[in-house]
Design a protein around this motif. Structure first.
Motif: not given
Length: 243
Positions: A7-14, A31-36, A59-61, A69-71
């Motif tokens: 779970l990666y906050p926003g967009h910077s160095a993803e 797998q990167v999912v962006h959070t608000d 972002g969990i779903e 397999e882990a977050v």
């Protein structure tokens, strides 16, 4: 195939994550999912909101659907700002919500330093002074000896994300301490995946960076070890054999 979720906050160095996936050179998918993030500010109130359970849960779903397999909550300041106990509560809630082993970048730093078998650390942070001090306190609560905390006074992740190799090397040099056994660069908004060998050569010691340790932590949660010298000393450690 091992699938790891972040779970990666926003967009910077993803873009560090596909780079790291490439350097791992194995059957591992990141797998990167962006959070608000709400307000982009390295300020305590904004960071507490950024790391709130509701924002992470959103972002969990997507991570579940990816087969992770882990977050790992890929945010240092949005975890240590809660303090040692509060950060534990944060990842426990995340694990319960996701139904997966969970951690955060703050704990990744503590675990990675222990993996190196050292205790004396120096912090080279992009954050303002008050936020950088909180990271030092978090690591002291983890049992580490924090010899120095260097702050850069940067307020937004967006600005941090514009830094290149020259700025990253200058930050690490400024934050080093002659007695430190390892130097820590704690901001997942900072691009470091391509610079770790240069950082370690420049300082002559191991360097731990936020996105690097975040991926290592996810591997640890899934009992995977990968030898990847381009990702620094941390990724060349041999497993500790118990007597």
């Amino acid at each position: 195939m091992t699938a790891l979720g972040f779970l990666y906050p926003g967009h910077s160095a993803e873009d560090d994550y596909p780079r790291i996936e490439q350097l791992l050179g194995s059957d591992i998918r990141l797998q990167v999912v962006h959070t608000d993030i709400g307000e982009d500010a390295h300020r305590v109130d904004a960071l507490l909101e950024m790391g709130s359970a509701a924002r992470l849960a959103a972002g969990i779903e997507d991570l579940r659907l990816s087969g992770a397999e882990a977050v790992v909550w890929a945010c240092t300041s949005g975890s240590f700002v809660y303090g040692w106990e509060g950060a534990h509560d944060q990842v426990r809630t995340l694990a319960t919500t996701a139904g997966l082993p969970a951690s955060s970048t703050s704990f990744a730093f503590a675990h990675a330093v222990r993996e190196l078998g050292v205790k004396r650390v120096a912090i080279a942070a992009t954050y303002p002074d008050d936020v950088a001090v909180l990271f030092g306190n978090f690591l002291r609560d983890a049992g580490l000896d924090v010899l120095g905390v260097r702050s850069s006074g940067i307020i937004t992740a967006a600005e941090v994300g514009t830094w290149g190799e020259a700025e990253v090397l200058a930050l690490a040099r400024a934050g080093d301490h002659p007695e430190a056994e390892v130097v820590l660069l704690p901001d997942t908004a900072l691009h470091t995946a391509s610079h770790i060998p240069a950082l370690e050569k420049e300082l002559g010691k191991p360097v731990l960076t936020a996105n690097q340790v975040t991926v290592w932590e996810a591997l640890r949660l899934t009992d995977r070890r990968v030898n990847a010298p381009e990702l620094g000393t941390l990724f060349t450690r041999e497993p500790i054999v118990q007597a």
